[in-house]
Design a protein around this motif. Structure first.
Motif, PDB file in Angstrom:
ATOM      1  N   ASP A  64       0.841  -1.309   0.112  1.00  0.00           N
ATOM      2  CA  ASP A  64      -0.074  -0.111  -0.071  1.00  0.00           C
ATOM      3  C   ASP A  64       0.807   1.578  -0.142  1.00  0.00           C
ATOM      4  O   ASP A  64       1.289   1.603   1.144  1.00  0.00           O
ATOM      5  CB  ASP A  64      -1.128   0.141   1.081  1.00  0.00           C
ATOM      6  CG  ASP A  64      -2.093   1.164   1.094  1.00  0.00           C
ATOM      7  OD1 ASP A  64      -2.317   1.621  -0.064  1.00  0.00           O
ATOM      8  OD2 ASP A  64      -2.800   1.013   2.030  1.00  0.00           O
ATOM      9  N   HIS A  65       1.214   1.824  -1.172  1.00  0.00           N
ATOM     10  CA  HIS A  65       2.038   2.979  -1.344  1.00  0.00           C
ATOM     11  C   HIS A  65       1.352   4.407  -0.867  1.00  0.00           C
ATOM     12  O   HIS A  65       0.390   4.607  -1.277  1.00  0.00           O
ATOM     13  CB  HIS A  65       2.334   2.950  -2.853  1.00  0.00           C
ATOM     14  CG  HIS A  65       3.421   4.028  -3.228  1.00  0.00           C
ATOM     15  ND1 HIS A  65       4.575   4.495  -2.472  1.00  0.00           N
ATOM     16  CD2 HIS A  65       3.523   4.826  -4.306  1.00  0.00           C
ATOM     17  CE1 HIS A  65       5.178   5.260  -3.111  1.00  0.00           C
ATOM     18  NE2 HIS A  65       4.535   5.624  -4.096  1.00  0.00           N
ATOM     19  N   LYS A  66       2.063   4.866   0.114  1.00  0.00           N
ATOM     20  CA  LYS A  66       1.687   6.063   0.694  1.00  0.00           C
ATOM     21  C   LYS A  66       2.951   7.198   0.486  1.00  0.00           C
ATOM     22  O   LYS A  66       3.473   7.494   1.649  1.00  0.00           O
ATOM     23  CB  LYS A  66       1.238   5.910   2.177  1.00  0.00           C
ATOM     24  CG  LYS A  66       0.329   5.022   2.363  1.00  0.00           C
ATOM     25  CD  LYS A  66      -1.157   5.486   1.414  1.00  0.00           C
ATOM     26  CE  LYS A  66      -2.343   4.619   1.379  1.00  0.00           C
ATOM     27  NZ  LYS A  66      -3.483   4.955   0.763  1.00  0.00           N
ATOM     28  N   PRO A  67       2.746   7.988  -0.747  1.00  0.00           N
ATOM     29  CA  PRO A  67       3.832   8.917  -0.739  1.00  0.00           C
ATOM     30  C   PRO A  67       3.826   9.996   0.187  1.00  0.00           C
ATOM     31  O   PRO A  67       4.762  10.673   0.722  1.00  0.00           O
ATOM     32  CB  PRO A  67       3.596   9.547  -2.226  1.00  0.00           C
ATOM     33  CG  PRO A  67       2.969   8.465  -2.926  1.00  0.00           C
ATOM     34  CD  PRO A  67       2.139   7.732  -1.751  1.00  0.00           C
ATOM     35  N   LEU A  68       2.592  10.421   0.763  1.00  0.00           N
ATOM     36  CA  LEU A  68       2.552  11.438   2.051  1.00  0.00           C
ATOM     37  C   LEU A  68       3.233  11.080   3.154  1.00  0.00           C
ATOM     38  O   LEU A  68       3.509  11.806   3.933  1.00  0.00           O
ATOM     39  CB  LEU A  68       0.895  11.907   2.162  1.00  0.00           C
ATOM     40  CG  LEU A  68       0.494  12.419   1.065  1.00  0.00           C
ATOM     41  CD1 LEU A  68      -0.981  13.148   1.394  1.00  0.00           C
ATOM     42  CD2 LEU A  68       1.407  13.835   0.418  1.00  0.00           C
ATOM     43  N   LEU A  69       2.897   9.562   3.450  1.00  0.00           N
ATOM     44  CA  LEU A  69       3.807   9.247   4.655  1.00  0.00           C
ATOM     45  C   LEU A  69       5.300   9.511   4.633  1.00  0.00           C
ATOM     46  O   LEU A  69       6.108   9.594   5.489  1.00  0.00           O
ATOM     47  CB  LEU A  69       3.436   7.602   4.823  1.00  0.00           C
ATOM     48  CG  LEU A  69       3.893   7.045   5.897  1.00  0.00           C
ATOM     49  CD1 LEU A  69       3.177   7.697   7.328  1.00  0.00           C
ATOM     50  CD2 LEU A  69       3.602   5.628   5.920  1.00  0.00           C
ATOM     51  N   THR A  70       5.922   9.410   3.456  1.00  0.00           N
ATOM     52  CA  THR A  70       7.227   9.547   3.212  1.00  0.00           C
ATOM     53  C   THR A  70       7.595  11.093   3.204  1.00  0.00           C
ATOM     54  O   THR A  70       8.301  11.426   3.916  1.00  0.00           O
ATOM     55  CB  THR A  70       7.639   9.103   1.666  1.00  0.00           C
ATOM     56  OG1 THR A  70       7.448   7.712   1.705  1.00  0.00           O
ATOM     57  CG2 THR A  70       9.043   9.420   1.579  1.00  0.00           C
ATOM     58  N   ARG A  71       6.567  11.933   2.489  1.00  0.00           N
ATOM     59  CA  ARG A  71       6.865  13.478   2.700  1.00  0.00           C
ATOM     60  C   ARG A  71       6.817  13.918   4.320  1.00  0.00           C
ATOM     61  O   ARG A  71       7.308  14.773   4.495  1.00  0.00           O
ATOM     62  CB  ARG A  71       5.480  14.089   1.874  1.00  0.00           C
ATOM     63  CG  ARG A  71       5.720  15.547   1.726  1.00  0.00           C
ATOM     64  CD  ARG A  71       4.604  16.160   1.125  1.00  0.00           C
ATOM     65  NE  ARG A  71       3.598  16.161   1.957  1.00  0.00           N
ATOM     66  CZ  ARG A  71       2.267  16.775   1.865  1.00  0.00           C
ATOM     67  NH1 ARG A  71       1.970  17.250   0.675  1.00  0.00           N
ATOM     68  NH2 ARG A  71       1.327  16.537   3.089  1.00  0.00           N
ATOM     69  N   ASP A  72       5.717  13.261   4.927  1.00  0.00           N
ATOM     70  CA  ASP A  72       5.327  14.009   6.313  1.00  0.00           C
ATOM     71  C   ASP A  72       6.119  13.074   7.224  1.00  0.00           C
ATOM     72  O   ASP A  72       5.727  13.165   8.597  1.00  0.00           O
ATOM     73  CB  ASP A  72       3.997  13.887   6.601  1.00  0.00           C
ATOM     74  CG  ASP A  72       3.239  15.046   5.748  1.00  0.00           C
ATOM     75  OD1 ASP A  72       3.913  15.669   5.183  1.00  0.00           O
ATOM     76  OD2 ASP A  72       2.041  14.695   5.289  1.00  0.00           O
ATOM     77  N   HIS A  73       7.218  12.286   7.137  1.00  0.00           N
ATOM     78  CA  HIS A  73       7.995  11.557   8.191  1.00  0.00           C
ATOM     79  C   HIS A  73       8.299  12.502   9.059  1.00  0.00           C
ATOM     80  O   HIS A  73       8.856  13.451   8.836  1.00  0.00           O
ATOM     81  CB  HIS A  73       9.199  11.027   7.256  1.00  0.00           C
ATOM     82  CG  HIS A  73       9.988  10.212   8.469  1.00  0.00           C
ATOM     83  ND1 HIS A  73       9.515   9.139   8.857  1.00  0.00           N
ATOM     84  CD2 HIS A  73      11.436  10.874   8.759  1.00  0.00           C
ATOM     85  CE1 HIS A  73      10.782   8.872   9.799  1.00  0.00           C
ATOM     86  NE2 HIS A  73      11.605   9.698   9.633  1.00  0.00           N
ATOM     87  N   GLY A  74       7.962  11.867  10.421  1.00  0.00           N
ATOM     88  CA  GLY A  74       8.448  12.870  11.625  1.00  0.00           C
ATOM     89  C   GLY A  74       7.439  13.757  12.077  1.00  0.00           C
ATOM     90  O   GLY A  74       7.615  14.116  13.197  1.00  0.00           O
TER      91      GLY A  74
END
Length: 453
Positions: A64-74
């Motif tokens: 389940d690919h979540k680009p926003l999870l990468t962008r908003d890490h932390g």
């Protein structure tokens, strides 16, 4: 010379044979509860291999690919904690372009055969309840398992083997492959030792389970002993009328007697080619154990077993996600890919439904710095073969993966769809018990018609 009388005689004999065959089949079904049965309607799949990932693999790190999870890490998470990006890259795979992470590079090569169900939901956020619901449809009561319902509805195609096999199930989880109030003969046969220490390899030999061979199986005295025991069981059954436990014992003893001949040969993989063993990763290394089990699953369904479950775990990474999820995936990625490839090259994938999934997923927010908590509100399972679309994604979780928001698939819908693919109407597949008709989906469940090929 072919005369009109000859033709009529031949045709009438053929009708007589067909009538006899029908009567014989009905008698066989009545005397043998495992006899093959007709589905409610044309089936897309004839058999199931369920790859059960115990412990809850993380959907946001796998399928389940979540680009926003990468962008908003932390950043702060929705329910506390901080968002944790996946340690693994997602890439578009196959002609279909399904997003699958680098945790499963070999499975990803089969993207065009898979339907990813990315909107799964269940009612239980804890392992025992969620595992039980995934297998039986409920966590509150002991109910027949999915495999038992399948066997009850369709029977088996080999009366010398169990129709439902559970390979190395987790320790203490007999309800997940049990028959509950269904006749005992429909319960799964446990093969191998469950739990984290499960082993299916034995010094490189073809043996898979200790003491699988009985040197006395062909001894006529053994048959005489069994006949005497069965006469006592039959007397008990005649005396006390309705005794399902006694009926189950009678049937299981007879099946066990027949299995002595068939099972050792079936589980001896020493004659498999080196190329086949390598394809499954069953020859050496961290994939050897699970690879052997996936290979046995193929051999079982090829021999006529209706439902095979293979358990792998533990995926419960509240901490050490980046290390331990990687280890779990490395142990099963090649075996699963090998299974799909082998089924396809043997022309079995088209009518074998392969299912992959755990009891739930994991949270987008971090736990313990490098871990994730349980998440039953949205997660991913996948299916391949057996009449489902290839290269297809069904449903969606929110932008971070907290919960399903589009085409939600409850576990009842999942069960209804699996039965539908097998040609069984989940509303008609019932069993009368304690004054009411029970079914796997209780009073719920909708078939996911969108995923059907």
């Amino acid at each position: 010379m072919l005369t009109r009388r000859n033709i009529l005689q031949s045709v009438s004999a053929g009708f007589g044979y067909l009538a006899f065959k029908g009567v014989h089949a009905a008698e066989n079904a009545a005397s043998n509860p495992l006899a093959s049965k007709l589905p409610h309607f044309a089936a897309r799949a004839k058999r199931v291999i369920f790859l059960c990932m115990q412990g809850g693999p993380s959907h946001v790190d796998t399928f389940d690919h979540k680009p926003l999870l990468t962008r908003d890490h932390g950043k702060p998470g929705r329910y506390g904690g901080t968002l944790l990006k996946s340690p693994w890259e997602f890439r578009q795979r196959g002609d279909s372009g399904l997003w699958i992470s680098d945790l499963f590079p070999e499975v990803a090569k089969h993207a065009d055969d898979m339907t990813l169900i990315r909107s799964m939901q269940c009612d239980q956020p804890v392992h025992p309840g969620a595992m039980t619901q995934m297998h039986t449809g409920t966590a509150q009561f002991i109910r027949p398992s999915l495999g038992a319902w399948t066997l009850y509805g369709l029977g088996t195609e080999n009366d010398s083997l169990p129709g439902f096999v559970s390979l190395s199930p987790p320790a203490g989880s007999s309800r997940n492959y049990g028959s509950s109030f269904l006749p005992a003969i429909y319960g799964g046969s446990k093969v191998g030792r469950g739990g984290r220490g499960a082993r299916f390899v034995n010094g490189g030999s073809g043996e898979s389970v200790p003491d699988i061979k009985n040197p006395r199986w062909a001894d006529p005295q053994q048959r005489k002993q069994l006949d005497f025991i069965q006469s006592l069981n039959q007397a008990k059954l005649s005396r006390d009328q309705y005794q399902p436990d006694v009926e189950g014992i009678i049937e299981s003893y007879e099946l066990a007697f027949r299995m002595q001949d068939a099972m050792p040969e079936l589980m001896d993989t020493s004659q498999e080619s080196a190329a086949t063993l390598a394809m499954y990763g069953a020859d050496a290394g961290p994939t050897q154990n699970f690879g052997k089990q996936c290979l046995l699953a193929r051999r079982f369904i090829e021999a006529g077993v209706r439902f095979v479950e293979v358990t792998h775990g533990n995926w419960d990474q509240h901490v050490n996600l980046s290390t331990d999820h990687k280890l779990r995936a490395e142990a099963c990625d090649q075996p699963i890919a090998g299974l799909l490839a082998d089924l396809k090259q043997r022309d079995l994938l088209k009518d074998t439904l392969v299912i992959w999934g755990g009891e739930f997923g994991r949270t987008p927010s971090a736990q313990g710095g490098d871990g994730r908590n349980h998440n039953n509100k949205g997660y991913t399972t996948w299916m391949a073969g057996g009449g489902v679309k290839g290269g297809f994604s069904y449903g969606m979780t929110d932008e971070y993966g907290y919960e399903a928001v589009e085409k939600k698939c409850h576990i009842h819908d999942w069960h209804a769809t699996i039965l539908h693919l097998l040609g069984l109407d989940h509303e008609q597949l019932t069993y009368r018990y304690a004054g009411r008709d029970f079914r796997l989906t209780d009073v719920h469940g909708n078939v996911m018609h969108d995923i059907l090929a």
